[in-house]
Design an enzyme around this catalytic site. Sequence first.
Site, PDB file in Angstrom:
ATOM      1  N   CYS A   2      -8.830  -0.113   6.520  1.00 29.13           N
ATOM      2  CA  CYS A   2      -7.546   0.609   6.741  1.00 29.13           C
ATOM      3  C   CYS A   2      -7.230   1.128   8.367  1.00 29.13           C
ATOM      4  CB  CYS A   2      -7.736   2.150   5.915  1.00 29.13           C
ATOM      5  SG  CYS A   2      -6.251   3.173   6.310  1.00 29.13           S
ATOM      6  N   GLN A  19      -8.233  19.471   8.019  1.00 28.94           N
ATOM      7  CA  GLN A  19      -7.306  18.905   8.287  1.00 28.94           C
ATOM      8  C   GLN A  19      -7.692  17.387   8.708  1.00 28.94           C
ATOM      9  OE1 GLN A  19      -3.955  19.488   8.142  1.00 28.94           O
ATOM     10  NE2 GLN A  19      -3.782  21.502   8.098  1.00 28.94           N
ATOM     11  N   TYR A  56      -5.370  31.000   1.464  1.00 26.57           N
ATOM     12  CA  TYR A  56      -5.756  29.536   1.278  1.00 26.57           C
ATOM     13  C   TYR A  56      -6.609  29.200   2.591  1.00 26.57           C
ATOM     14  CZ  TYR A  56      -1.610  30.247  -1.334  1.00 26.57           C
ATOM     15  OH  TYR A  56      -0.716  30.662  -2.573  1.00 26.57           O
ATOM     16  N   CYS A  89       0.808  -1.102   0.171  1.00 23.95           N
ATOM     17  CA  CYS A  89       0.078  -0.096  -0.019  1.00 23.95           C
ATOM     18  C   CYS A  89       1.013   1.185   0.067  1.00 23.95           C
ATOM     19  CB  CYS A  89      -0.941   0.070   1.296  1.00 23.95           C
ATOM     20  SG  CYS A  89      -1.886   1.415   1.356  1.00 23.95           S
ATOM     21  N   CYS A  99       2.562  22.225   4.306  1.00 26.23           N
ATOM     22  CA  CYS A  99       2.479  20.574   4.248  1.00 26.23           C
ATOM     23  C   CYS A  99       3.747  20.082   3.637  1.00 26.23           C
ATOM     24  CB  CYS A  99       1.307  20.227   3.781  1.00 26.23           C
ATOM     25  SG  CYS A  99       0.851  20.791   2.215  1.00 26.23           S
ATOM     26  N   ASP A 130      -1.470  29.220   4.417  1.00 26.01           N
ATOM     27  CA  ASP A 130      -1.593  27.628   4.512  1.00 26.01           C
ATOM     28  C   ASP A 130      -1.846  27.137   2.992  1.00 26.01           C
ATOM     29  OD1 ASP A 130      -1.843  25.175   5.145  1.00 26.01           O
ATOM     30  OD2 ASP A 130      -3.659  25.325   6.523  1.00 26.01           O
TER      31      ASP A 130
END
Length: 478
Positions: free
Chosen positions: A183, A306, A335, A77, A433, A406
């Site tokens: 998952c 998030q 953003y 995965c 990020c 962001d």
Amino acid sequence: MEKNQIFETVIEDMSENGEGIGKVDGYTLFIKDTVIGDRVQGKVIKAKKSYGFGRLLKVLEPSPWRVEPACPSASPCGGCQLQAMSYGRQLQFKEDKVRGHLIRIGGFPEQQLPMEPIIGMEPGEEAFGSRAGESLGRGEAGWPGPFHYRNKSQYPFGRSRDGRIIYGFYAGRTHSIIEAEECLLGAPADRKILETVREFMEEFALEPYDEEAHRGLLRHVLIRNGYHTGEILVCLVINGKSLPHGSILAERLMRIPGMVSVSLNINRERTNVILGKDMVYLAGRSYIEDRIGPLRYRISPQSFFQVNPVQTEKLYGKALEFAGLTGRETVWDLYCGIGTISLFLAQRAGKVYGVEIVPAAIENAVENARINGISNTEFFTGRAEEVLPRWYEAHPGGKADVMVVDPPRKGCGQALLETMVKMEPVRIVYVSCDSATLARDLKYLCGNGYRLEKVQPVDMFPQGVHVETVVKLSRQEG
């Protein structure tokens, strides 16, 4: 080195994709399924001039940080690149990655970097009550880390080689589906939802999407779970205008405890982008609600929110701290998504302007301000790189006290950075990020009148390679 050559090496680092990095006589090799500290034997599968890729043949001496992956699909995965490494070492790897990018790309001297220790998760902080990995114990390698923390997951549907309808995740760097009944990063409720969808498809002989042939109906199932509220949203992404017998599926899904929204997203394009533009609502509301701190948010299928609710509160708490608001400041939140950070800031600011390209997110942001009784915000729809320069041109000499950005992984556009500098905010809070594009943008800002005050990494993605970082910049006088 040459293809098919056998080698031995010690893994010194990890790549952006989670591959172990070792060297043989100065030649760099990337080897999947290895961990920092492993001594391994491998076979070269692709050789280039200065680097190559190897296949792991044998772990000759395991790393002191190696743990047994809790998920049976961890290796194939593409989602959990670091699951074989203890959580404490994962955190060190991510902190080192941020530091390395700031030094190599940003040009900041290591001795002067104002780096804070990374904020990780603690045992018991899993958002949806994880039990994964508990039987592994701590041992010398330490805690294997948190699972079941994601409030949003997207599962592709397809057919296996033997013709069964399957769901799961894409293998690393491919669009081949690795079948996964559950998952370990997602919420436990996801499995019941996915089984209900699969049984419905089999009952009514509906085809999952075939990406190569661009045929079939169901592409993905997107699930959002409210951490504080327990509310669940399901969005079925289809390659068509409608879902045959969709009312029957919606009725079945709405019986699942917590379900408040079932919708279709229409995506008939030949594309890797998951969501299309058009939505059709089958049952319930068009959103779920959740909270961050004292604030309530309405979250639609297309909204950015998030994915780790426990760490989000820590991240946004740092952003608010770095903004240093006293109640009088004018703040731009670029953003802004559905207004998550904007509303946090508005509690302590004079006025907050938010900018976001997704119209549905701006609609959510306006509604989120209303339901929280916040009246000192204003939101603009459009690209931040276009909206802010256009506003500044219409308001010559317009200033901002604090700017918060962001951006997506690609970082801020040049036009936006230039306008930010012109507006001379006292402080800039940059939430990133991707620490590589963060370092690039910080280099520009610190070369144009700003000083790097604090760097705070936050682990939003345990078991994966990505890391979030929040940075405080201050304008230098003179």
